[in-house]
Design an enzyme around this catalytic site. Sequence first.
Site: not given
Ligand code: ASP
Length: 330
Positions: A14, A27, A93-94, A166, A284
Site C-alpha cells: 500500500t 486501489y 503491511t499484511d 498487524k 493444560e
Molecule cells: N494488502 C496490502 C499489502 O500487504 C496491504 C498493505 O500494504 O497495507 O501489500
Amino acid sequence: MTHPRILVLGTGGTIAGAGASATAAAYQPGGLALETMLANLAALGLAADLAGQEVARIGSQDIGWPEWQALHAACTGALADPAITGVIITHGTDTAEETGFLLDLTLPAGKPIVLVGAMRPADAVGADGMRNFANAVRVVSDPAAAGRGVLLVMGDAVLAARDARKAATSSIDAFKSFPRGAIARVTPAGLDWFGPAHRVGESARFNWPQSLPRVAILTAGAGMDEQPVKALLGIGCKGVVLAGMGQGNAPACVLGALANAAASGVPVVRSTRVDEGIVDRNVEVDDDALGLVAARALGPAKARMLLMVLIANGITDAAQVQAAFDGEKV
Ligand code: ASP
C-alpha cells in the site's frame, strides 16, 4: 557533511499503492514504481542518499520464496558494503510480520534493516507512507539503530520485527508489539530509543536455507474434529503450527492427531489464536507426553516462519525445536 547512503528495496504494498482517486476505497498495491516513489520522496528534502532497487511490485499477500531470496541477498550485500549505512524495505503491511521475522532470523544484527509500509495508498487523502518513510530514514541514519535486529517503522513507532504484528485491518495505527512494546518513538523531528541496543555483534541465528518447506497453520475451533490434521499431513506438510484456543488448546481428538503427526516426525508447535500472550509447556496440554512444542511468545505467523527455517536447517527433533522457540541457539 556527507549524507548516509541507504539502499531502498521496493516490494510494493500500500505504501506504493495507487487508487482511482484520493478518496476511493479500491486501489492497487504496488501500483507505483519505486522510481516514482523515490522521485516523490526527493521533494521531502531528506538528509540521505537513497539508492533504489525494485525487488517486486506486489501486494504482500503474494510475497514468498523468490522475493525473500532476493531481499536476503540484497541485505547481505548491503551489510558487506562499507558505503551503505543501512537498508529500508518498502513492504505491504499484511505480511511485514513474516518477512521481517524471516530476515531477523537469518541476518546478523549489524547495520539497521528497516521495513516500512503504509495503511493508506500513496495518492489517498491523508496518506501515511511518506511520513513513515521519512521516519524510517531517520531511524536508519541513527548509529544507535544498529545491533537491534530487523526493525519495522509504522505509526511513529519503531518495533522489533521479533515482536511486531498487524492487529488492525485499516487503522493507520495498525501494528502491535509483543512481548516488548515499541522500542523507540520516531517522528520526522525526533527519535527516542527506550533502551540500548542489546544484540550488538550478534551473528545470524540460522543459515539461509536452499528452500522453505510446506508448514501449515491450523486454527482451532470449538467442535472441530481431527480430519483437518489428517488432510494437512495428506498434502505433505512438513510441520504444523496450531493456532490454538487460549494457551494453545484444542479438542482432545485434534491434540491426539497432532501427537500422531509429531510421532511420525512432523514437528508440531502450539501457538494461540488469541491476540497476545505466552503459550507455555505442559499447562493444560501435556507436551512432554504428546511430543509437542510450545511457541512461547510467538504468534502463529511468526511461529510458522521459525518452524520453516528450523526444518530447512534439518532441525526437527521436538527438544531442539523447543530450544529454538525458547530463544536458545541450537
Ligand atoms: N494488502 C496490502 C499489502 O500487504 C496491504 C498493505 O500494504 O497495507 O501489500
